[in-house]
Design a protein around this motif. Structure first.
Motif, PDB file in Angstrom:
ATOM      1  N   UNK A  13     -63.832 -15.810 -84.871  1.00  0.00           N
ATOM      2  CA  UNK A  13     -62.992 -14.654 -85.102  1.00  0.00           C
ATOM      3  C   UNK A  13     -63.217 -13.979 -86.439  1.00  0.00           C
ATOM      4  N   UNK A  14     -64.204 -14.396 -87.211  1.00  0.00           N
ATOM      5  CA  UNK A  14     -64.459 -13.842 -88.526  1.00  0.00           C
ATOM      6  C   UNK A  14     -65.071 -12.451 -88.398  1.00  0.00           C
ATOM      7  N   UNK A  19     -69.796  -9.973 -83.517  1.00  0.00           N
ATOM      8  CA  UNK A  19     -70.839  -9.685 -82.538  1.00  0.00           C
ATOM      9  C   UNK A  19     -70.422  -8.396 -81.827  1.00  0.00           C
ATOM     10  N   UNK A  20     -71.327  -7.426 -81.703  1.00  0.00           N
ATOM     11  CA  UNK A  20     -70.931  -6.178 -81.038  1.00  0.00           C
ATOM     12  C   UNK A  20     -70.521  -6.410 -79.586  1.00  0.00           C
ATOM     13  N   UNK A 130     -68.390 -15.705 -73.980  1.00  0.00           N
ATOM     14  CA  UNK A 130     -69.819 -16.033 -74.030  1.00  0.00           C
ATOM     15  C   UNK A 130     -70.594 -15.206 -75.065  1.00  0.00           C
ATOM     16  N   UNK A 131     -70.195 -13.944 -75.263  1.00  0.00           N
ATOM     17  CA  UNK A 131     -70.864 -13.131 -76.276  1.00  0.00           C
ATOM     18  C   UNK A 131     -70.660 -13.714 -77.669  1.00  0.00           C
ATOM     19  N   UNK A 132     -69.436 -14.130 -77.966  1.00  0.00           N
ATOM     20  CA  UNK A 132     -69.150 -14.704 -79.283  1.00  0.00           C
ATOM     21  C   UNK A 132     -69.849 -16.036 -79.478  1.00  0.00           C
ATOM     22  N   UNK A 133     -69.878 -16.859 -78.424  1.00  0.00           N
ATOM     23  CA  UNK A 133     -70.573 -18.144 -78.532  1.00  0.00           C
ATOM     24  C   UNK A 133     -72.071 -17.943 -78.743  1.00  0.00           C
ATOM     25  N   UNK A 134     -72.648 -16.972 -78.042  1.00  0.00           N
ATOM     26  CA  UNK A 134     -74.080 -16.693 -78.203  1.00  0.00           C
ATOM     27  C   UNK A 134     -74.351 -16.166 -79.610  1.00  0.00           C
ATOM     28  N   UNK A 139     -76.480 -17.250 -85.240  1.00  0.00           N
ATOM     29  CA  UNK A 139     -76.246 -17.195 -86.671  1.00  0.00           C
ATOM     30  C   UNK A 139     -76.330 -18.560 -87.335  1.00  0.00           C
ATOM     31  N   UNK A 140     -76.312 -19.617 -86.530  1.00  0.00           N
ATOM     32  CA  UNK A 140     -76.374 -20.981 -87.091  1.00  0.00           C
ATOM     33  C   UNK A 140     -77.763 -21.333 -87.525  1.00  0.00           C
TER      34      UNK A 140
END
Length: 140
Positions: A13-14, A19-20, A130-134, A139-140
């Motif tokens: 949530x940052x 992520x767009x 799924x978009x946020x997880x991807x 970014x990791x």
């Protein structure tokens, strides 16, 4: 520690790592805010028509919906899930109003807004998660 981030500490949530939104998630996001705004307006309008005190309108009719807005702006998926639960309360009230006052356009619009808000929030979580997880994985 301004601007420093430990490796692997990406928060979903940052807003700095946002992520767009794309596809159906973007449509659901827009529909969600339209339905939320319509429902808040209808709650205020109905309270004023029924001559309720301002603190009842704000505290009992609008605050349960407005308390999710800051977390929704941060794209917190749990806030959208809890919003769906709160929508059920508004759904029950809207259905009761339609049975009590069958021709009332405010009751009908409230039901449409609640159903729209529930469905758009539910679909947003389904498509945005799924978009946020991807995005967090890249970014990791």
């Amino acid at each position: 520690m301004s601007g420093t981030r430990a490796a692997g500490s990406v928060s979903v949530g940052d807003p700095m790592t946002a992520v767009p939104r794309s596809g159906l998630a973007k449509v659901c996001w827009l529909l969600l805010w339209v339905c939320l705004g319509l429902l808040l307006f209808l709650q205020a309008y109905d309270g004023l028509v029924r001559a309720m005190p301002w603190y009842v309108i704000l505290g009992l009719r609008m605050l349960p919906l407005m308390m999710f807005v800051p977390a929704m702006l941060k794209d917190s998926m749990t806030s959208f899930i809890w919003l769906c639960f709160v929508c059920l309360m508004y759904f029950i009230v809207a259905v009761e109003r339609i049975f009590a006052e069958p021709g009332n356009p405010v009751a009908i619009l409230s039901l449409v807004a609640v159903v729209g808000l529930f469905l758009s929030a539910m679909l947003y979580v389904r498509k945005r998660g799924p978009q946020l997880r991807a995005g967090a994985m890249t970014q990791s």
